[in-house]
Every structure is written in C-alpha cells, then in structure tokens.
Design a protein around this motif. Sequence first.
Motif, short mmCIF file in Angstrom:
data_model
loop_
_atom_site.label_atom_id
_atom_site.label_comp_id
_atom_site.label_asym_id
_atom_site.label_seq_id
_atom_site.Cartn_x
_atom_site.Cartn_y
_atom_site.Cartn_z
N LEU A 330 3.31 2.37 -4.62
CA LEU A 330 4.22 1.39 -4.06
C LEU A 330 4.28 1.59 -2.55
O LEU A 330 4.36 2.72 -2.08
CB LEU A 330 5.64 1.54 -4.63
CG LEU A 330 5.81 1.30 -6.13
CD1 LEU A 330 7.24 1.61 -6.54
CD2 LEU A 330 5.42 -0.12 -6.51
N ARG A 331 4.22 0.47 -1.81
CA ARG A 331 4.45 0.55 -0.36
C ARG A 331 5.89 0.16 -0.11
O ARG A 331 6.33 -0.93 -0.49
CB ARG A 331 3.51 -0.39 0.39
CG ARG A 331 3.48 -0.10 1.91
CD ARG A 331 2.82 -1.22 2.66
NE ARG A 331 3.64 -2.44 2.64
CZ ARG A 331 3.22 -3.61 3.10
NH1 ARG A 331 2.01 -3.75 3.59
NH2 ARG A 331 4.03 -4.67 3.05
N ILE A 332 6.63 1.06 0.52
CA ILE A 332 8.07 0.88 0.71
C ILE A 332 8.37 0.88 2.20
O ILE A 332 8.16 1.88 2.90
CB ILE A 332 8.85 2.01 0.02
CG1 ILE A 332 8.48 2.10 -1.47
CG2 ILE A 332 10.34 1.82 0.20
CD1 ILE A 332 9.01 3.33 -2.17
N SER A 333 8.86 -0.24 2.70
CA SER A 333 9.26 -0.33 4.11
C SER A 333 10.50 0.52 4.34
O SER A 333 11.36 0.65 3.47
CB SER A 333 9.55 -1.78 4.50
OG SER A 333 8.46 -2.61 4.22
N ILE A 334 10.59 1.07 5.53
CA ILE A 334 11.77 1.85 5.90
C ILE A 334 12.87 0.89 6.33
O ILE A 334 12.70 0.08 7.24
CB ILE A 334 11.46 2.83 7.04
CG1 ILE A 334 10.29 3.75 6.65
CG2 ILE A 334 12.70 3.66 7.38
CD1 ILE A 334 10.51 4.55 5.40
#
Length: 350
Positions: A330-334
């Motif tokens: 999963l790519r999770i934005s901060i």
Amino acid sequence: MSKFWSPFVKDLVPYVPGEQPKLTKLVKLNTNENPYGPSPKALAAMQAELNDDLRLYPDPNSDLLKQAVARYYAIDAGKVFLGNGSDEVLAHIFHGLFQHELPLLFPDISYSFYPVYCGLYGIQSAPVPLDEQFQIRTADYARPNGGIIFPNPNAPTGCVMALDAVEQILKASPDSVVVVDEAYIDFGGETAISLVDRYPNLLVTQTLSKSRSLAGLRVGLAVGHPDLIEALERVKNSFNSYPLDRLAIVGAAAAFDDREYFEKTCQQVIDSRHQLVVQLEAKGFEVLPSAANFIFARHPRHDAAGLAAKLREQGVIVRHFKQARIAQFLRISIGTPEQNQALIDGLGEL
C-alpha cells in the motif's frame, strides 16, 4: 470507441490518476498531496493578481518565476524551463529529447506515466528491474540507450539514491539525456541540480505540487544545460506559448521566495512520516525506507487490496497498485498527525 477515432487513439493506454473522491469526510491519503496549505505569501500574491489585468495574456516566458527558481538554487535563469505541471514538462522532454533509435531506460517499478508517454510518442522502452530491496542498481543502466529517466526518490517505493549513484549513471551515458524526476526530493533527498554544470546531458525536473502545496495550481519545472532548455522551449512554443497563467506565475514565485514556510512544512511532513513508520512497524508492517511524503508498506498476514478496501469502509483512502511485484504493498501519503492517527485507528478496527 468511435468510428471517428484514429488508429493512433485506439491504441493509446492512458495514465490513470489517483482517485479524487467527491465525499468530503474521507481521510485522503492516496495522491501524495501536502496536508498543509500553500504559503500565505503565495496566497496573498495570487489574491493581489485578481484584477483587471486578467484580461491580458500572461508573460509567455514566466520570467518572474524563472528568476525566483534561479534565486533559490543560485543558478542562471537560462537554465530553467517551466510548464503546466511537471507532467507537461515531462511530455515535452519525451517528445523533444529522447532518441528513438535505442530504447528508453527507466525502472520497472516507477512513475506509471513513463510508459504512457512512450506509447504517445512512439518511443521504445526497456524497463529495468529494481533489485530485491526495490532499489535502483546503477550498473544496470550502463548500456546503449536512447535516454534514461527515473524518479529520485522513486515512486511509489519512496527509496532515494545518493548523488554519487546518480553521477555513475550520468558518466556511463554521456551521449544520452538523463532525467532525474525530483517530485519528492524536498522530503529527504539531495537535489541533482548541483550537478547540472558538470553534466550537459542532465535534466532535473521538479513540481510545486508536493513540497510547496500547490497541486491545484499546476506548475512544474526543469533545470539543465541551456541547450536542453532551448529544445524544450522550442517544443513548448510549438504546442502552447502560454502554459502558465498569471495566478500561477505570481503564486509559484512567492512560494519559492517563502523559504521559511517551505522548510517548516517539509519538516512537519518528515516528522510525521517517521512517527507513522514506527506505528505501522509496531503493527507488523514492513515499510520500505522513504525519503518522500509517502510510505510504501505491506503486511505479511494481510492482503493489500483487502486492507485498502476495508480502510475505505473506515473512511480512509490509500493507494493500491495491481502490478505483480508490488501487489501486496500500500502507498500511504503522509497526512497531518490527526489524519495519520485516523489511519492507525482504522487499522485497529480491522
């Protein structure tokens, strides 16, 4: 599909952007937008530009912004090119600087617009596999090519290369244009702009969408040898002589000049990234080392697509890619600390 489409259009495979949901109560951690607003000075500059002058065309050269970029990086303004977002800048690079006789090289896991542009401009490509740790191996690029492009930090992995590794790639292909796509460089990497004077084949692209919180304004840039910049200007002026409007020029220039606000918000994102990594690792996630405003993570006991779907039910959106090698990430934005906590709470509910 329509009978009026040309064969060219029928064969195109367009880029699919991250979802922009219409619902307002979702915690949106899927498109790497900055959780903090633009510089107040940028907003003030744009407000001041809302006057009768909007009836006039903007400066086609965007000199005010070129000079702001040049001041920030202590370079000559003749080494700066501007466009309507870095995607347009990249499009002009693909069109005007990469050669067609040999394949373009880029990482197999990278920005998915690269193969789209190859299809659009008829450029053959040879994706280069990342290693088992999802890192770029510089030696893999030391072969005949019609150009090289890679993000640094890479996307969607977030992994960053040191400048000496970038130099190795440049030295191995002195007769090819090498593009370092620095959309996320301000969150933990070292820009390659310092190498431009030594390598006439180097072009560095950046965007104001991430670290300067202006994704809605659409401003991108490239820095390189004046010969490369001249080629891009020729393409731009054969396509759209006015890519940046009056608001974009003054707002982006003010954002570059407001170094204090820029550094403060970047550090807030970096601090939140570190805290989120610690929290996710405590839940058993494997998180790749990131120098971007997002992280790339997987859990050994949970399917990534299932996690993304269940998080959405909790009101949190993250990005899942179906590409084979990364299908369990999963790519999770901060986000803000509150948004990041919503993610952790959502995972707790699961």
